[in-house]
Design an enzyme around this catalytic site. Structure first.
Site, PDB file in Angstrom:
ATOM      1  N   SER A   1       0.867  -1.175   0.000  1.00 52.48           N
ATOM      2  CA  SER A   1       0.000   0.000   0.000  1.00 52.48           C
ATOM      3  C   SER A   1       0.904   1.225   0.000  1.00 52.48           C
ATOM      4  CB  SER A   1      -0.860   0.007   1.270  1.00 52.48           C
ATOM      5  OG  SER A   1      -1.512   1.254   1.418  1.00 52.48           O
TER       6      SER A   1
ATOM      7  N   TYR B   1      -2.192   0.339  10.635  1.00 52.77           N
ATOM      8  CA  TYR B   1      -2.179  -0.124   9.233  1.00 52.77           C
ATOM      9  C   TYR B   1      -0.841   0.201   8.570  1.00 52.77           C
ATOM     10  CZ  TYR B   1      -3.698  -0.780   4.374  1.00 52.77           C
ATOM     11  OH  TYR B   1      -3.816  -1.196   3.064  1.00 52.77           O
TER      12      TYR B   1
HETATM   13  P1  NDP Z   1     -11.398  -5.826   0.141  1.00 59.16           P
HETATM   14  O1  NDP Z   1     -11.879  -5.588   1.530  1.00 59.16           O
HETATM   15  O2  NDP Z   1     -12.332  -5.601  -0.981  1.00 59.16           O
HETATM   16  O3  NDP Z   1     -10.764  -7.293   0.024  1.00 59.16           O
HETATM   17  C1  NDP Z   1      -9.981  -7.842   1.065  1.00 59.16           C
HETATM   18  C2  NDP Z   1      -9.815  -9.328   0.807  1.00 59.16           C
HETATM   19  O4  NDP Z   1      -8.966  -9.878   1.835  1.00 59.16           O
HETATM   20  C3  NDP Z   1     -11.127 -10.072   0.859  1.00 59.16           C
HETATM   21  O5  NDP Z   1     -11.159 -11.013  -0.190  1.00 59.16           O
HETATM   22  C4  NDP Z   1     -11.083 -10.782   2.200  1.00 59.16           C
HETATM   23  O6  NDP Z   1     -11.787 -12.017   2.088  1.00 59.16           O
HETATM   24  C5  NDP Z   1      -9.593 -11.032   2.364  1.00 59.16           C
HETATM   25  N1  NDP Z   1      -9.205 -11.232   3.751  1.00 59.16           N
HETATM   26  C6  NDP Z   1      -9.219 -10.321   4.752  1.00 59.16           C
HETATM   27  N2  NDP Z   1      -8.850 -10.895   5.902  1.00 59.16           N
HETATM   28  C7  NDP Z   1      -8.588 -12.194   5.614  1.00 59.16           C
HETATM   29  C8  NDP Z   1      -8.169 -13.301   6.386  1.00 59.16           C
HETATM   30  N3  NDP Z   1      -7.931 -13.182   7.701  1.00 59.16           N
HETATM   31  N4  NDP Z   1      -8.007 -14.505   5.787  1.00 59.16           N
HETATM   32  C9  NDP Z   1      -8.249 -14.637   4.462  1.00 59.16           C
HETATM   33  N5  NDP Z   1      -8.635 -13.631   3.675  1.00 59.16           N
HETATM   34  C10 NDP Z   1      -8.813 -12.414   4.258  1.00 59.16           C
HETATM   35  O7  NDP Z   1     -10.119  -4.868  -0.002  1.00 59.16           O
HETATM   36  P2  NDP Z   1      -9.062  -4.632  -1.179  1.00 59.16           P
HETATM   37  O8  NDP Z   1      -9.351  -5.470  -2.352  1.00 59.16           O
HETATM   38  O9  NDP Z   1      -8.945  -3.181  -1.360  1.00 59.16           O
HETATM   39  O10 NDP Z   1      -7.737  -5.132  -0.431  1.00 59.16           O
HETATM   40  C11 NDP Z   1      -6.811  -6.036  -0.991  1.00 59.16           C
HETATM   41  C12 NDP Z   1      -5.405  -5.628  -0.551  1.00 59.16           C
HETATM   42  O11 NDP Z   1      -5.108  -4.345  -1.079  1.00 59.16           O
HETATM   43  C13 NDP Z   1      -5.215  -5.537   0.961  1.00 59.16           C
HETATM   44  O12 NDP Z   1      -3.967  -6.097   1.302  1.00 59.16           O
HETATM   45  C14 NDP Z   1      -5.207  -4.040   1.214  1.00 59.16           C
HETATM   46  O13 NDP Z   1      -4.468  -3.694   2.348  1.00 59.16           O
HETATM   47  C15 NDP Z   1      -4.549  -3.535  -0.060  1.00 59.16           C
HETATM   48  N6  NDP Z   1      -4.775  -2.129  -0.366  1.00 59.16           N
HETATM   49  C16 NDP Z   1      -6.037  -1.634  -0.607  1.00 59.16           C
HETATM   50  C17 NDP Z   1      -6.211  -0.286  -0.870  1.00 59.16           C
HETATM   51  C18 NDP Z   1      -7.545   0.326  -1.117  1.00 59.16           C
HETATM   52  O14 NDP Z   1      -7.659   1.559  -1.082  1.00 59.16           O
HETATM   53  N7  NDP Z   1      -8.578  -0.450  -1.363  1.00 59.16           N
HETATM   54  C19 NDP Z   1      -5.055   0.632  -0.920  1.00 59.16           C
HETATM   55  C20 NDP Z   1      -3.801   0.003  -0.667  1.00 59.16           C
HETATM   56  C21 NDP Z   1      -3.681  -1.325  -0.417  1.00 59.16           C
HETATM   57  P3  NDP Z   1     -12.755 -12.676   3.198  1.00 59.16           P
HETATM   58  O15 NDP Z   1     -13.335 -11.553   4.006  1.00 59.16           O
HETATM   59  O16 NDP Z   1     -13.750 -13.438   2.385  1.00 59.16           O
HETATM   60  O17 NDP Z   1     -11.830 -13.562   3.974  1.00 59.16           O
END
Ligand code: NDP
Length: 251
Positions: free
Chosen positions: A136, A149
């Protein structure tokens, strides 16, 4: 017999993970998609011809089970996208919540370290392999209310850079993609279901889409095997820094 490349994507039930799984399927990979929400994975797997496996990246035993299942089913992994992650809360450090820190560090840091450790033997079994960690801009900047974070994403950056040094001499590429503001379920999760606060994050801004990030991942993965894209930072043009966002640009 044609060689089917296997791409494991964590956090594929939503946002960047879903878009990445679609992009890698488009590139001809067999996507192995993982997350906790099974129903969503089943829908996506049916759409893109992937295989779903449900587990929590905070659970070391579940990660080991996944690695054994992968080994028995496919025998190797060509691409691992460590994408599962989250932010929780925007409180300043003095009032921040321990449980939020623990969940972020266990997911964003230990989850990636454990997944990588468990899958490295399978990545080594491929002719050449690629690890893509989703960091990020919070891994290169800090902002008030973001200590938990940002520290998790700074740690992920340290892990990624260390890994590239440790794997030097092996045909395994290591890439880190650092998205800025991207419209997914990220803010809803961060604000614990408060849709108004989550909506305010994107007010007056055209944020990145999950597809914008998936395309960058797809670019890194589709370079020839001798090319390593180390580090990509992508932000909306309206976001000069995590804390400096123009909300009047109309772009
Ligand atoms: P979403 O919330 O849309 O997706 C997050 C995903 O992570 C979901 O599929 C969720 O699946 C999974 N997840 C979370 N916790 C767990 C866990 N304990 N075990 C397994 N799976 C998990 O967010 P984003 O798509 O935006 O995020 C994806 C990545 O991008 C993250 O690492 C985030 O930090 C990073 N990011 C996002 C930004 C943004 O602005 N959106 C900016 C910078 C980085 P489920 O709940 O089904 O387990």
């Amino acid at each position: 017999m044609s060689y089917e490349r296997i791409a494991v994507v964590t956090g594929a039930s939503s946002g960047i993970g879903t878009a990445t799984a679609r992009e890698l399927a488009r590139q001809g990979f067999h996507p192995v998609i993982t997350a906790r929400r099974r129903e969503r994975l089943d829908v996506l797997a049916a759409q893109i011809g992937g295989t779903a496996f449900t587990f929590d990246v905070r659970d070391p035993a579940a990660i080991e089970d996944f690695a054994v299942w992968l080994r028995d089913k496919f025998g190797r992994v060509d691409v691992l996208v460590n994408n599962a992650g989250l932010a929780l809360g925007r409180e300043k450090l003095d009032v921040s919540i321990d449980a939020d820190w623990v969940q972020m560090l266990e997911t964003n840091v230990l989850g990636v370290a454990r997944m990588t450790r468990a899958l490295l033997p399978l990545l080594r079994a491929a002719p050449s392999a690629h690890i893509v960690n989703i960091g990020s801009t919070a891994g290169i900047e800090v902002y008030p209310g973001g200590a938990g974070y940002t520290s998790s994403k700074h740690a992920l950056r340290a892990i990624t850079q260390t890994l590239r040094l440790e794997l030097n001499g092996e045909p395994i590429r290591v890439t880190e993609v650092e998205p800025g503001m991207t419209k997914t379920e990220f803010s809803i999760t961060r604000f614990k279901g408060d849709a108004e606060k989550a909506g305010d994050v994107y007010a007056g801004v055209t944020p990145l889409s999950a597809d914008d990030i998936a395309e960058a991942i797809g670019f890194a993965v589709s370079r020839p095997p001798h090319v390593n894209v180390d580090f990509v930072v992508i932000r909306p043009v309206a976001q000069a820094a995590a804390y400096q966002v123009s909300r009047t640009m109309n772009v």
